[in-house]
Scaffold this motif. Structure first.
Motif, PDB file in Angstrom:
ATOM      1  N   ILE A   1      19.349  25.534  47.900  1.00  0.00           N
ATOM      2  CA  ILE A   1      18.618  24.266  47.833  1.00  0.00           C
ATOM      3  C   ILE A   1      17.467  24.494  46.857  1.00  0.00           C
ATOM      4  O   ILE A   1      16.841  25.551  46.861  1.00  0.00           O
ATOM      5  CB  ILE A   1      18.150  23.801  49.232  1.00  0.00           C
ATOM      6  N   TYR A   2      17.237  23.506  45.972  1.00  0.00           N
ATOM      7  CA  TYR A   2      16.225  23.687  44.936  1.00  0.00           C
ATOM      8  C   TYR A   2      15.444  22.389  44.720  1.00  0.00           C
ATOM      9  O   TYR A   2      15.913  21.300  45.046  1.00  0.00           O
ATOM     10  CB  TYR A   2      16.873  24.136  43.621  1.00  0.00           C
ATOM     11  N   LYS A   3      14.227  22.548  44.158  1.00  0.00           N
ATOM     12  CA  LYS A   3      13.392  21.388  43.837  1.00  0.00           C
ATOM     13  C   LYS A   3      13.780  20.878  42.459  1.00  0.00           C
ATOM     14  O   LYS A   3      13.835  21.631  41.496  1.00  0.00           O
ATOM     15  CB  LYS A   3      11.916  21.776  43.844  1.00  0.00           C
ATOM     16  N   ARG A   4      14.045  19.584  42.385  1.00  0.00           N
ATOM     17  CA  ARG A   4      14.391  18.963  41.113  1.00  0.00           C
ATOM     18  C   ARG A   4      13.107  18.554  40.380  1.00  0.00           C
ATOM     19  O   ARG A   4      12.038  18.490  40.974  1.00  0.00           O
ATOM     20  CB  ARG A   4      15.284  17.748  41.362  1.00  0.00           C
ATOM     21  N   LYS A   5      13.234  18.256  39.112  1.00  0.00           N
ATOM     22  CA  LYS A   5      12.069  17.858  38.315  1.00  0.00           C
ATOM     23  C   LYS A   5      11.461  16.551  38.797  1.00  0.00           C
ATOM     24  O   LYS A   5      10.267  16.317  38.656  1.00  0.00           O
ATOM     25  CB  LYS A   5      12.452  17.746  36.838  1.00  0.00           C
ATOM     26  N   ASP A   6      12.305  15.664  39.382  1.00  0.00           N
ATOM     27  CA  ASP A   6      11.805  14.377  39.870  1.00  0.00           C
ATOM     28  C   ASP A   6      11.161  14.481  41.249  1.00  0.00           C
ATOM     29  O   ASP A   6      10.726  13.483  41.816  1.00  0.00           O
ATOM     30  CB  ASP A   6      12.907  13.320  39.867  1.00  0.00           C
ATOM     31  N   GLY A   7      11.101  15.714  41.839  1.00  0.00           N
ATOM     32  CA  GLY A   7      10.449  15.920  43.121  1.00  0.00           C
ATOM     33  C   GLY A   7      11.400  15.944  44.302  1.00  0.00           C
ATOM     34  O   GLY A   7      11.026  16.361  45.394  1.00  0.00           O
ATOM     35  N   ASP A   8      12.632  15.465  44.100  1.00  0.00           N
ATOM     36  CA  ASP A   8      13.624  15.506  45.171  1.00  0.00           C
ATOM     37  C   ASP A   8      14.219  16.911  45.279  1.00  0.00           C
ATOM     38  O   ASP A   8      13.910  17.801  44.480  1.00  0.00           O
ATOM     39  CB  ASP A   8      14.739  14.489  44.910  1.00  0.00           C
ATOM     40  N   LEU A   9      15.096  17.115  46.269  1.00  0.00           N
ATOM     41  CA  LEU A   9      15.758  18.397  46.464  1.00  0.00           C
ATOM     42  C   LEU A   9      17.223  18.295  46.063  1.00  0.00           C
ATOM     43  O   LEU A   9      17.873  17.272  46.290  1.00  0.00           O
ATOM     44  CB  LEU A   9      15.663  18.844  47.931  1.00  0.00           C
ATOM     45  N   GLY A  10      17.749  19.356  45.480  1.00  0.00           N
ATOM     46  CA  GLY A  10      19.162  19.441  45.124  1.00  0.00           C
ATOM     47  C   GLY A  10      19.823  20.522  45.958  1.00  0.00           C
ATOM     48  O   GLY A  10      19.174  21.467  46.417  1.00  0.00           O
ATOM     49  N   LEU A  11      21.132  20.390  46.162  1.00  0.00           N
ATOM     50  CA  LEU A  11      21.878  21.358  46.971  1.00  0.00           C
ATOM     51  C   LEU A  11      23.065  21.858  46.174  1.00  0.00           C
ATOM     52  O   LEU A  11      23.843  21.067  45.624  1.00  0.00           O
ATOM     53  CB  LEU A  11      22.368  20.711  48.274  1.00  0.00           C
ATOM     54  N   ILE A  12      23.218  23.175  46.109  1.00  0.00           N
ATOM     55  CA  ILE A  12      24.387  23.802  45.500  1.00  0.00           C
ATOM     56  C   ILE A  12      25.185  24.426  46.628  1.00  0.00           C
ATOM     57  O   ILE A  12      24.697  25.299  47.337  1.00  0.00           O
ATOM     58  CB  ILE A  12      23.994  24.875  44.456  1.00  0.00           C
ATOM     59  N   ASP A  13      26.416  23.957  46.790  1.00  0.00           N
ATOM     60  CA  ASP A  13      27.315  24.446  47.842  1.00  0.00           C
ATOM     61  C   ASP A  13      28.354  25.352  47.182  1.00  0.00           C
ATOM     62  O   ASP A  13      29.173  24.880  46.397  1.00  0.00           O
ATOM     63  CB  ASP A  13      27.987  23.266  48.548  1.00  0.00           C
ATOM     64  N   THR A  14      28.291  26.630  47.457  1.00  0.00           N
ATOM     65  CA  THR A  14      29.224  27.579  46.823  1.00  0.00           C
ATOM     66  C   THR A  14      30.524  27.644  47.588  1.00  0.00           C
ATOM     67  O   THR A  14      30.614  27.273  48.749  1.00  0.00           O
ATOM     68  CB  THR A  14      28.614  28.989  46.762  1.00  0.00           C
TER      69      THR A  14
END
Length: 184
Positions: free
Chosen positions: A164-177
């Motif tokens: 899970i990471y912070k996006r530039k727009d302030g929201d969170l992103g999720l990478i599911d491997t």
């Protein structure tokens, strides 16, 4: 250890067979698993040839030696095989890395990787990350509480590694491997 001894163009001798078995027993210290050893002893005119093949866990080592005396040929072929085993075991230890659950890299492996990427961006700092099982909501809370840009965790439901990471727009992103931890 399964030992087979074949005699070609010579009479089978219990003395030679026991000598070969005694020499092969010295090699037991290099193996944890069952080993198949096959040695062919051949006499051609004045040449005494010892041809040995060892196989264990899909690894095959072979050596051939010829001299004027059969005992000398056996000794020399054993020395060759033992040298191959020493080199094989040192390479095996050198490249052995632990699994993902407790991932520890040897210094030489890290240095080798750093030399490969020397032409590109440099790695300034390396950190060890503990991968904890949690659900996505808990991971999002952890991200909000911490000042890090990303979090690596094991998804409690799917048992897969997620980021899970912070996006530039302030929201969170999720990478599911697609890598499953149980596979390791």
């Amino acid at each position: 250890m399964a030992i087979s001894c074949t005699f070609r163009h010579m009479e089978p001798s219990e003395e030679l067979r026991s000598y070969v078995e005694e020499k092969i027993e010295r090699l037991k210290k290099y193996f944890d698993s069952p080993v198949d050893a096959h040695i062919v002893l051949t006499v051609e005119k004045f040449r005494h040839i010892a041809d040995m093949t060892l196989s264990s866990d899909g690894n095959i080592m072979k050596a051939v030696e010829q001299t004027g005396d059969m005992y000398s040929s056996i000794d020399q072929v054993m020395d060759k095989i033992e040298e191959q085993l020493r080199r094989f075991m040192s390479r095996k230890k050198e490249y052995k890395l632990e699994t993902v659950k407790g991932e520890v890299f040897e210094e030489s492996a890290i240095e080798a990787q750093e030399s490969l990427v020397a032409s590109g961006p440099r790695i300034i700092k390396a950190e060890r990350v503990d991968i904890k099982p949690m659900d996505i909501n808990e991971a999002a809370m952890q991200m909000e509480l911490s000042n890090q840009n990303f979090l690596v965790f094991t998804n409690a439901r799917s048992k897969q590694i997620n980021i899970i990471y912070k996006r530039k727009d302030g929201d969170l992103g999720l990478i599911d491997t697609a890598v499953n931890i149980e596979m390791y």
